[in-house]
Design a protein around this motif. Structure first.
Motif, PDB file in Angstrom:
ATOM      1  N   ILE A 253     -67.345 -41.717  -6.565  1.00  0.00           N
ATOM      2  CA  ILE A 253     -67.865 -43.197  -6.146  1.00  0.00           C
ATOM      3  C   ILE A 253     -68.989 -42.945  -7.071  1.00  0.00           C
ATOM      4  CG2 ILE A 253     -68.376 -44.538  -4.737  1.00  0.00           C
ATOM      5  CD1 ILE A 253     -67.858 -42.890  -2.782  1.00  0.00           C
ATOM      6  N   TRP A 254     -70.134 -42.979  -7.750  1.00  0.00           N
ATOM      7  CA  TRP A 254     -70.023 -42.877  -8.955  1.00  0.00           C
ATOM      8  C   TRP A 254     -69.944 -42.857 -10.240  1.00  0.00           C
ATOM      9  CZ3 TRP A 254     -73.957 -38.916  -5.958  1.00  0.00           C
ATOM     10  CH2 TRP A 254     -74.831 -39.749  -4.960  1.00  0.00           C
ATOM     11  N   ILE A 255     -68.747 -42.619 -10.203  1.00  0.00           N
ATOM     12  CA  ILE A 255     -68.007 -41.787 -11.547  1.00  0.00           C
ATOM     13  C   ILE A 255     -66.935 -43.204 -12.015  1.00  0.00           C
ATOM     14  CG2 ILE A 255     -65.925 -41.664 -12.577  1.00  0.00           C
ATOM     15  CD1 ILE A 255     -68.514 -38.859 -13.251  1.00  0.00           C
ATOM     16  N   ARG A 256     -66.778 -44.195 -10.653  1.00  0.00           N
ATOM     17  CA  ARG A 256     -66.218 -45.636 -10.747  1.00  0.00           C
ATOM     18  C   ARG A 256     -67.149 -46.251 -11.243  1.00  0.00           C
ATOM     19  NH1 ARG A 256     -63.386 -43.248  -6.435  1.00  0.00           N
ATOM     20  NH2 ARG A 256     -64.746 -44.590  -4.742  1.00  0.00           N
ATOM     21  N   LEU A 257     -68.495 -46.854 -10.257  1.00  0.00           N
ATOM     22  CA  LEU A 257     -69.623 -47.486 -10.802  1.00  0.00           C
ATOM     23  C   LEU A 257     -69.857 -47.064 -12.042  1.00  0.00           C
ATOM     24  CD1 LEU A 257     -71.773 -47.267  -7.264  1.00  0.00           C
ATOM     25  CD2 LEU A 257     -70.074 -48.478  -7.636  1.00  0.00           C
TER      26      LEU A 257
END
Length: 314
Positions: A253-257
């Motif tokens: 998720i943090w990668i997408r953010l």
């Protein structure tokens, strides 16, 4: 680790008045180095013992090796039987604790770490007075009495860890007393009872191995770690994944953010990824992500996390 779901839910009403980053503290237990000083987490092990040719030595060493492997398996592999136990014939005059010897053994067994149990040394046994066996059932006449045989011993365990930056052999010695029992009809000589005690020393050896293994399993320390989040379902979802130790899900998720023009949010996501890498033992990768966060725009929590990472890398 303490759940943060209730904490996050309680904070949601406050987000409407805050557009900046928020943080919360996670109380976690982190795996630390063993009492021996060796950091053996996330490594593969093998246990090797030397067969001197003497039956008592070999029986005792085999049992100690089994107990040591069991303790390591319970400490690092949730009890799964994954550690191989090997026997090598003894050679007179051999220097088993040398790096070359341990390295050759390690190459043969194909693990990261090898534990080598050298030939044990036994002291003078002491036989306790036989006592009548108390039981409600029938027993044979030759087992009507039992005597404890106290056998002093010393053992030496050499450890070579191919991933340890010191690249050297670590040796550990221990002394104690094994107390096998000898069953008798009450007429055996002291010599006969000693012989029976040595014949039954195997079970004592297993307990000795488990006790020795205590020095090599991880210790645990409490740490307070801070994660960063913003208003928005994705940030909350990542935080909940982290609270459940689902670090891969949180990282995804943090990668997408990271795909944002807001440098502050990007830096916070990079910091969170660094924290996740730290939690999973990927310390070099944690440093790299923290470097990215600092380059994007350092946040106040960065320094504390970097200190923790560097301490783990030493």
């Amino acid at each position: 680790m303490r759940s943060i779901r209730f904490l996050l839910a309680a904070l949601l009403p406050l987000m409407s008045v805050s557009c900046g980053p928020l943080s919360y503290t996670m109380d976690v237990e982190m795996r630390d180095v063993s009492r021996s000083g060796l950091d053996l987490g996330k490594k593969t092990f093998s246990v090797v013992y030397i067969d001197s040719g003497a039956r008592t030595d070999s029986v005792f060493s085999a049992s100690v090796s089994e107990g040591l492997a069991e303790k390591l398996e319970s400490g690092y592999f949730s009890g799964e039987r994954v550690i191989g136990i090997y026997r090598i014939p003894g050679t007179e005059g051999a220097e088993y604790s040398s790096k070359d010897t341990l390295l050759n053994i390690l190459m043969d067994v194909g693990t990261d770490v090898v534990f080598l149990l050298e030939v044990p040394e036994f002291g003078t046994p002491v036989v306790q007075a036989p006592k009548r066996v108390e039981t409600g059932g029938r027993i044979s006449a030759d087992s009507a009495f039992v005597a404890e045989v106290k056998i002093p011993f010393s053992i030496r365990i050499d450890v070579y860890d191919a991933m340890n930056p010191e690249d050297s052999v670590f040796s550990f010695t221990g002394r104690s007393v094994a107390v096998p029992v000898a069953y008798t009809d009450g007429n055996d000589s002291q010599e006969a009872l000693v012989a029976k005690g040595f014949a039954a020393i195997g079970e004592s050896g297993r307990a000795v191995g488990r006790s020795a293994g205590e020095s090599f399993v991880s210790t645990w320390v409490n740490e307070n770690l801070q994660l960063v989040y913003y208003e928005g379902s994705a940030w909350i979802e990542a935080a909940e994944a982290a609270s459940d130790y689902r670090w891969k899900d949180a990282i995804d998720i943090w990668i997408r953010l990271l795909d944002t023009g807001n440098l502050q949010k990007r830096s916070c996501a990079q910091y969170n990824i660094a924290l996740a890498c730290y939690m999973t033992g990927e310390y070099e990768l944690a440093s790299e992500w923290l470097d990215r966060s600092d380059e994007t725009g350092p946040i106040s929590l960065s320094r504390g996390l970097r200190q923790r990472i560097e301490a783990r890398k030493r």
